[in-house]
Design a protein around this motif. Structure first.
Motif, PDB file in Angstrom:
ATOM      1  N   ARG A 117       2.118  -4.098   8.579  1.00 29.10           N
ATOM      2  CA  ARG A 117       0.767  -4.342   9.103  1.00 29.10           C
ATOM      3  C   ARG A 117      -0.269  -4.011   8.038  1.00 29.10           C
ATOM      4  N   SER A 118      -1.481  -4.482   8.258  1.00 24.56           N
ATOM      5  CA  SER A 118      -2.581  -4.149   7.355  1.00 24.56           C
ATOM      6  C   SER A 118      -2.756  -2.640   7.299  1.00 24.56           C
ATOM      7  N   PHE A 119      -3.065  -2.148   6.118  1.00 27.80           N
ATOM      8  CA  PHE A 119      -3.317  -0.733   5.861  1.00 27.80           C
ATOM      9  C   PHE A 119      -2.089   0.151   6.082  1.00 27.80           C
ATOM     10  N   SER A 120      -0.888  -0.434   5.918  1.00 26.41           N
ATOM     11  CA  SER A 120       0.337   0.360   6.069  1.00 26.41           C
ATOM     12  C   SER A 120       0.889   0.842   4.726  1.00 26.41           C
ATOM     13  N   GLY A 121       0.233   0.469   3.614  1.00 25.23           N
ATOM     14  CA  GLY A 121       0.648   0.944   2.299  1.00 25.23           C
ATOM     15  C   GLY A 121       1.383  -0.071   1.445  1.00 25.23           C
ATOM     16  N   LYS A 122       1.428  -1.335   1.880  1.00 29.37           N
ATOM     17  CA  LYS A 122       2.135  -2.374   1.121  1.00 29.37           C
ATOM     18  C   LYS A 122       1.571  -2.533  -0.291  1.00 29.37           C
ATOM     19  N   THR A 123       0.265  -2.645  -0.390  1.00 31.11           N
ATOM     20  CA  THR A 123      -0.377  -2.847  -1.689  1.00 31.11           C
ATOM     21  C   THR A 123      -0.160  -1.641  -2.587  1.00 31.11           C
ATOM     22  N   THR A 124      -0.297  -0.453  -2.049  1.00 30.04           N
ATOM     23  CA  THR A 124      -0.100   0.766  -2.837  1.00 30.04           C
ATOM     24  C   THR A 124       1.312   0.831  -3.387  1.00 30.04           C
TER      25      THR A 124
ATOM     26  N   LEU B  72       5.167  -0.158  -8.078  1.00 26.48           N
ATOM     27  CA  LEU B  72       6.303  -0.869  -8.671  1.00 26.48           C
ATOM     28  C   LEU B  72       5.881  -1.656  -9.905  1.00 26.48           C
ATOM     29  N   VAL B  73       4.717  -2.300  -9.837  1.00 28.32           N
ATOM     30  CA  VAL B  73       4.202  -3.067 -10.983  1.00 28.32           C
ATOM     31  C   VAL B  73       3.929  -2.132 -12.159  1.00 28.32           C
ATOM     32  N   GLU B  74       3.399  -0.949 -11.884  1.00 27.53           N
ATOM     33  CA  GLU B  74       3.160   0.026 -12.958  1.00 27.53           C
ATOM     34  C   GLU B  74       4.464   0.446 -13.636  1.00 27.53           C
ATOM     35  N   ARG B  75       5.581   0.250 -12.952  1.00 30.84           N
ATOM     36  CA  ARG B  75       6.886   0.618 -13.500  1.00 30.84           C
ATOM     37  C   ARG B  75       7.685  -0.599 -13.982  1.00 30.84           C
ATOM     38  N   GLY B  76       6.981  -1.743 -14.123  1.00 31.40           N
ATOM     39  CA  GLY B  76       7.618  -2.896 -14.740  1.00 31.40           C
ATOM     40  C   GLY B  76       7.888  -4.094 -13.852  1.00 31.40           C
TER      41      GLY B  76
ATOM     42  N   ASP C 106       0.108  -9.317  -2.850  1.00 31.04           N
ATOM     43  CA  ASP C 106      -0.065  -8.129  -2.027  1.00 31.04           C
ATOM     44  C   ASP C 106      -0.527  -8.518  -0.623  1.00 31.04           C
ATOM     45  N   GLU C 107      -0.415  -9.812  -0.298  1.00 32.01           N
ATOM     46  CA  GLU C 107      -0.844 -10.289   1.023  1.00 32.01           C
ATOM     47  C   GLU C 107       0.219 -11.098   1.757  1.00 32.01           C
ATOM     48  N   PHE C 108       0.827 -12.054   1.062  1.00 32.43           N
ATOM     49  CA  PHE C 108       1.839 -12.903   1.688  1.00 32.43           C
ATOM     50  C   PHE C 108       3.063 -13.043   0.780  1.00 32.43           C
ATOM     51  N   ALA C 109       4.224 -12.931   1.372  1.00 37.08           N
ATOM     52  CA  ALA C 109       5.460 -13.338   0.706  1.00 37.08           C
ATOM     53  C   ALA C 109       5.716 -14.767   1.177  1.00 37.08           C
ATOM     54  N   VAL C 110       5.910 -15.673   0.237  1.00 38.80           N
ATOM     55  CA  VAL C 110       6.057 -17.091   0.553  1.00 38.80           C
ATOM     56  C   VAL C 110       7.486 -17.522   0.235  1.00 38.80           C
ATOM     57  N   PHE C 111       8.160 -18.079   1.240  1.00 38.29           N
ATOM     58  CA  PHE C 111       9.546 -18.520   1.101  1.00 38.29           C
ATOM     59  C   PHE C 111       9.662 -20.003   1.375  1.00 38.29           C
ATOM     60  N   ASP C 112      10.584 -20.671   0.665  1.00 42.47           N
ATOM     61  CA  ASP C 112      10.917 -22.044   1.028  1.00 42.47           C
ATOM     62  C   ASP C 112      12.110 -22.010   1.981  1.00 42.47           C
TER      63      ASP C 112
END
Length: 74
Positions: A35-42, A47-51, A57-63
């Motif tokens: 959900r929004s404000f659950s810490g996904k972006t943080t 993870l990005v800071e570690r490579g 940070d909003e939608f995962a898009v799958f085919d």
């Protein structure tokens, strides 16, 4: 805008949009739904800071085959 992104996500025919942060580490997709404000972006920022490579940070898009695609935002 958020309204336009939501419209695209709800009306996409060839892709499935999941409310989640997503990144890639060594060829593997990492998807963090929540959900929004659950810490996904943080968490994905850490993870990005570690490579990891940021996909979204909003939608995962799958085919239909389960492949994960980036969803960049401004």
């Amino acid at each position: 805008s958020d309204v336009l992104e939501f419209f695209v996500a709800c009306n996409a025919r060839e892709y499935i949009f999941v409310h989640a942060a997503a990144c890639e580490i060594k060829g593997a997709g990492i998807v963090l739904p929540g959900r929004s404000f659950s810490g996904k972006t943080t968490l994905v920022q850490a993870l990005v800071e570690r490579g990891a490579v940021l996909f979204s940070d909003e939608f995962a898009v799958f085919d239909r085959g389960g492949n994960l695609y980036p969803f960049p935002r401004a």
